[in-house]
Design a protein around this motif. Structure first.
Motif, PDB file in Angstrom:
ATOM      1  N   VAL A   5      62.160  20.241  62.744  1.00  0.00           N
ATOM      2  CA  VAL A   5      61.569  21.453  63.305  1.00  0.00           C
ATOM      3  C   VAL A   5      60.298  21.077  64.052  1.00  0.00           C
ATOM      4  O   VAL A   5      59.343  20.560  63.458  1.00  0.00           O
ATOM      5  CB  VAL A   5      61.252  22.483  62.201  1.00  0.00           C
ATOM      6  CG1 VAL A   5      60.584  23.716  62.813  1.00  0.00           C
ATOM      7  CG2 VAL A   5      62.522  22.874  61.456  1.00  0.00           C
ATOM      8  N   GLU A   6      60.288  21.340  65.347  1.00  0.00           N
ATOM      9  CA  GLU A   6      59.136  21.009  66.190  1.00  0.00           C
ATOM     10  C   GLU A   6      58.222  22.219  66.334  1.00  0.00           C
ATOM     11  O   GLU A   6      58.657  23.360  66.253  1.00  0.00           O
ATOM     12  CB  GLU A   6      59.593  20.584  67.585  1.00  0.00           C
ATOM     13  CG  GLU A   6      60.493  19.384  67.622  1.00  0.00           C
ATOM     14  CD  GLU A   6      61.813  19.664  68.267  1.00  0.00           C
ATOM     15  OE1 GLU A   6      62.411  18.736  68.844  1.00  0.00           O
ATOM     16  OE2 GLU A   6      62.268  20.814  68.197  1.00  0.00           O
ATOM     17  N   SER A   7      56.968  21.939  66.603  1.00  0.00           N
ATOM     18  CA  SER A   7      56.003  22.988  66.902  1.00  0.00           C
ATOM     19  C   SER A   7      54.880  22.397  67.738  1.00  0.00           C
ATOM     20  O   SER A   7      54.750  21.166  67.822  1.00  0.00           O
ATOM     21  CB  SER A   7      55.436  23.606  65.616  1.00  0.00           C
ATOM     22  OG  SER A   7      54.780  22.626  64.848  1.00  0.00           O
ATOM     23  N   GLY A   8      54.085  23.273  68.351  1.00  0.00           N
ATOM     24  CA  GLY A   8      52.904  22.812  69.062  1.00  0.00           C
ATOM     25  C   GLY A   8      52.984  22.865  70.566  1.00  0.00           C
ATOM     26  O   GLY A   8      51.992  22.565  71.242  1.00  0.00           O
ATOM     27  N   GLY A   9      54.118  23.225  71.123  1.00  0.00           N
ATOM     28  CA  GLY A   9      54.208  23.314  72.575  1.00  0.00           C
ATOM     29  C   GLY A   9      53.463  24.515  73.102  1.00  0.00           C
ATOM     30  O   GLY A   9      52.938  25.339  72.344  1.00  0.00           O
ATOM     31  N   GLY A  10      53.383  24.609  74.428  1.00  0.00           N
ATOM     32  CA  GLY A  10      52.721  25.749  75.031  1.00  0.00           C
ATOM     33  C   GLY A  10      52.300  25.466  76.455  1.00  0.00           C
ATOM     34  O   GLY A  10      52.744  24.496  77.071  1.00  0.00           O
TER      35      GLY A  10
END
Length: 114
Positions: A5-10
């Protein structure tokens, strides 16, 4: 099976920073190396950074000196610190884990634009 599970993009302005995270769960004992790939529209997926189970890292030439991959103990999460971001870094970033099989996360969008 391994789940990522990836997170932190934007969205970030040129010159800015982002940190991506990828948390692994499931059969994590089977994971050896982990890495980050990216795919921009109309382009093939490419390796961004890779870290072995022993901590050896390698980077695409285009991100050397700007991106840092890390996988601190207990090695269930891999991070990608991205500094001095450029518009050409815009892509969907995918986490990868290599073990008995090759596992992929769902991807996280990174957009570098003013």
């Amino acid at each position: 099976q391994v789940q990522l599970v990836e997170s932190g993009g934007g969205l970030v302005q040129p010159g800015g920073s982002l940190r991506l995270s990828c948390a692994a769960s499931g059969s994590i004992f089977s994971i050896n190396a982990m890495g980050w790939y990216r795919q921009a529209p109309g382009k093939q997926r490419e390796l961004v950074a890779h870290i072995s189970s022993g901590g050896t890292t390698n980077y695409a030439d285009s991100v050397k000196g700007r991106f840092t991959i890390s996988r601190p103990y207990p090695k269930t999460t891999v991070y990608l610190q991205m500094n001095s971001l450029k518009p050409e870094d815009t892509a969907v970033y995918y986490c990868n884990a290599m073990g008995e099989l090759n596992y992929w996360g769902q991807g996280t969008q990174v957009t570098v634009s003013s």
